[in-house]
Design a protein around this motif. Structure first.
Motif, PDB file in Angstrom:
ATOM      1  N   UNK D  24      24.176  97.735  30.379  1.00 41.74           N
ATOM      2  CA  UNK D  24      23.272  96.640  29.985  1.00 41.74           C
ATOM      3  C   UNK D  24      21.808  97.067  30.047  1.00 41.74           C
ATOM      4  N   UNK D  25      20.978  96.228  29.399  1.00 41.48           N
ATOM      5  CA  UNK D  25      19.538  96.241  29.599  1.00 41.48           C
ATOM      6  C   UNK D  25      19.195  95.114  30.565  1.00 41.48           C
ATOM      7  N   UNK D  94      22.472  84.466  30.081  1.00 44.42           N
ATOM      8  CA  UNK D  94      22.050  85.790  30.484  1.00 44.42           C
ATOM      9  C   UNK D  94      20.588  85.860  30.906  1.00 44.42           C
ATOM     10  N   UNK D  95      19.887  84.743  30.733  1.00 44.59           N
ATOM     11  CA  UNK D  95      18.514  84.620  31.261  1.00 44.59           C
ATOM     12  C   UNK D  95      18.563  83.673  32.447  1.00 44.59           C
ATOM     13  N   UNK D 107       9.614  83.661  38.260  1.00 47.55           N
ATOM     14  CA  UNK D 107       9.792  84.385  37.014  1.00 47.55           C
ATOM     15  C   UNK D 107      11.234  84.292  36.575  1.00 47.55           C
ATOM     16  N   UNK D 108      11.700  85.319  35.857  1.00 51.13           N
ATOM     17  CA  UNK D 108      13.075  85.282  35.363  1.00 51.13           C
ATOM     18  C   UNK D 108      13.590  86.686  35.115  1.00 51.13           C
ATOM     19  N   UNK D 109      14.932  86.775  35.073  1.00 47.11           N
ATOM     20  CA  UNK D 109      15.611  88.031  34.760  1.00 47.11           C
ATOM     21  C   UNK D 109      16.482  87.804  33.531  1.00 47.11           C
ATOM     22  N   UNK D 110      16.517  88.788  32.650  1.00 50.93           N
ATOM     23  CA  UNK D 110      17.377  88.718  31.481  1.00 50.93           C
ATOM     24  C   UNK D 110      18.277  89.932  31.442  1.00 50.93           C
ATOM     25  N   UNK D 111      19.554  89.718  31.127  1.00 52.40           N
ATOM     26  CA  UNK D 111      20.522  90.815  31.040  1.00 52.40           C
ATOM     27  C   UNK D 111      21.233  90.712  29.693  1.00 52.40           C
ATOM     28  N   UNK D 120      25.661  87.192  32.413  1.00 51.59           N
ATOM     29  CA  UNK D 120      25.273  86.128  33.367  1.00 51.59           C
ATOM     30  C   UNK D 120      25.617  86.542  34.797  1.00 51.59           C
ATOM     31  N   UNK D 121      26.823  87.069  34.971  1.00 52.22           N
ATOM     32  CA  UNK D 121      27.262  87.462  36.316  1.00 52.22           C
ATOM     33  C   UNK D 121      26.324  88.525  36.903  1.00 52.22           C
TER      34      UNK D 121
END
Lengths: 132, 132, 132, 132
Positions: D24-25, D94-95, D107-111, D120-121
């Motif tokens: 993933x990114x 996924x965010x 903030x936030x993380x995106x995968x 999401x996991x």
């Protein structure tokens, strides 16, 4: 470009920036100019995010340090307007080509946030972490 | 950046513009370059809307007045092409950095619509309303 | 659209939002859909800046509240794809047409940041400040 | 958002992705939606770079996980067309929003790169590294 090589370069860039007492963004792209890894140090001016990305992209797309690109891609230069191609490129230093020990082109690193001189110095120090 | 501080600066800018006999747009952004407040005085040229927004954005992203940014981000400047990053920046005066009394960076104000000299003067007068 | 009318509407919107216990962005555009004035209340989600601008733009470009626009500009609607014109429009409520006492079209107001129901309510209360 | 917190989350995401046997990114942005750190694991599809960035941006701009955003920002949803604002947002999971122990928005993380379920996991596992 292995991700572990990229993160090693990010760590080396961060250490060198701290040693110089500056804060920067560092962007690493692969041989196809796609992003591999990025960090923004706390306190770095926000405008540097896009600039470090573009420096790395410029160096990768032309396999040329952005300080060399600057000599030809500017008003009066041999390839004026080249800086306006590819979505906008960077015509000053801080984007450095990355090569393996045998000279194979691997991608590029871009540094922005300090003086151009310091940005270049940090990028070069970080690049040595690739070979290590 | 409190909204009440921003609206106080807008009012001060408007009063100064009226005193000078000109009409302008005034844009205020926070420390992360996000818009906080904006006005366009009646009769202002429409092209000034985008310009005042970009002046404020330029000053915020580089924590530098746009008149200083202009010295490096232009053909022949040390960072030619920097003006084309971040979606397009402003390489002339009228974007002014906003700081608190203790020097904390708070954002920026951009003024456009009159002469660059008047735009800068209005932005500076408005900025003093921040401290008041 | 006089700037003083616009700032009166911004103040009315802010008062109504505070009464409802919400925070919003408020955008006012003239009859030609050009921005006149804008505020972002402290604590408003950042995504609302662009949304309030687009709500006002949508209502002005089609002289139709965005809640009415929503009925036709959506998959299955009579004008599906209309929402993708003009740089992207808003197919839900919160953009409200502004008219003078004699029915002359003056521009539009857009509100975003709370529930769509509250955004609409705030826009309508603010619009009454125009006539006052 | 401290850079060390961000890099700890990147490392946690990478470990979880390896455990799941996917690549993933991972993108991390601050409370103002500006990039803090990014990695692309080897072998990740290139389209995932922009997607992970947009997932993180969507979650930060609306302070809402992108899987919740998906319920309102889609054809038939209460805010259809919202997904087209702010330069284009992500209407699937996924965010993930990042908050401190006391609930402060950070903030936030995106995968992106694996199945939405796995993305999401991974984002959720990585988010727990923030508190650690």
């Amino acid at each position: 470009m292995h991700l572990s090589s990229a993160t090693a370069m990010l760590a080396a860039a961060r250490t060198e920036a701290e040693r110089l007492g500056v804060t920067v963004c560092v962007s690493i792209v692969d041989a196809a100019a796609w992003p591999v890894a990025f960090i923004r140090m706390e306190g770095t001016i926000l405008g540097a995010i896009d600039v470090s990305n573009r420096k790395a992209r410029t160096a990768a797309l032309f396999q040329m340090d952005s300080s060399d690109f600057a000599r030809i891609a500017c008003p009066g230069g041999d390839a004026y307007s080249l800086e306006n191609t590819n979505g906008g490129l960077t015509s000053f230093g801080g984007g450095v080509v990355l090569k393996s020990g045998d000279g194979t082109f691997l991608g590029a690193i871009g540094v922005s946030g300090a003086s151009t001189e310091d940005d270049i110095a940090i990028a070069r120090v970080a690049a040595t972490a690739l070979a290590a």
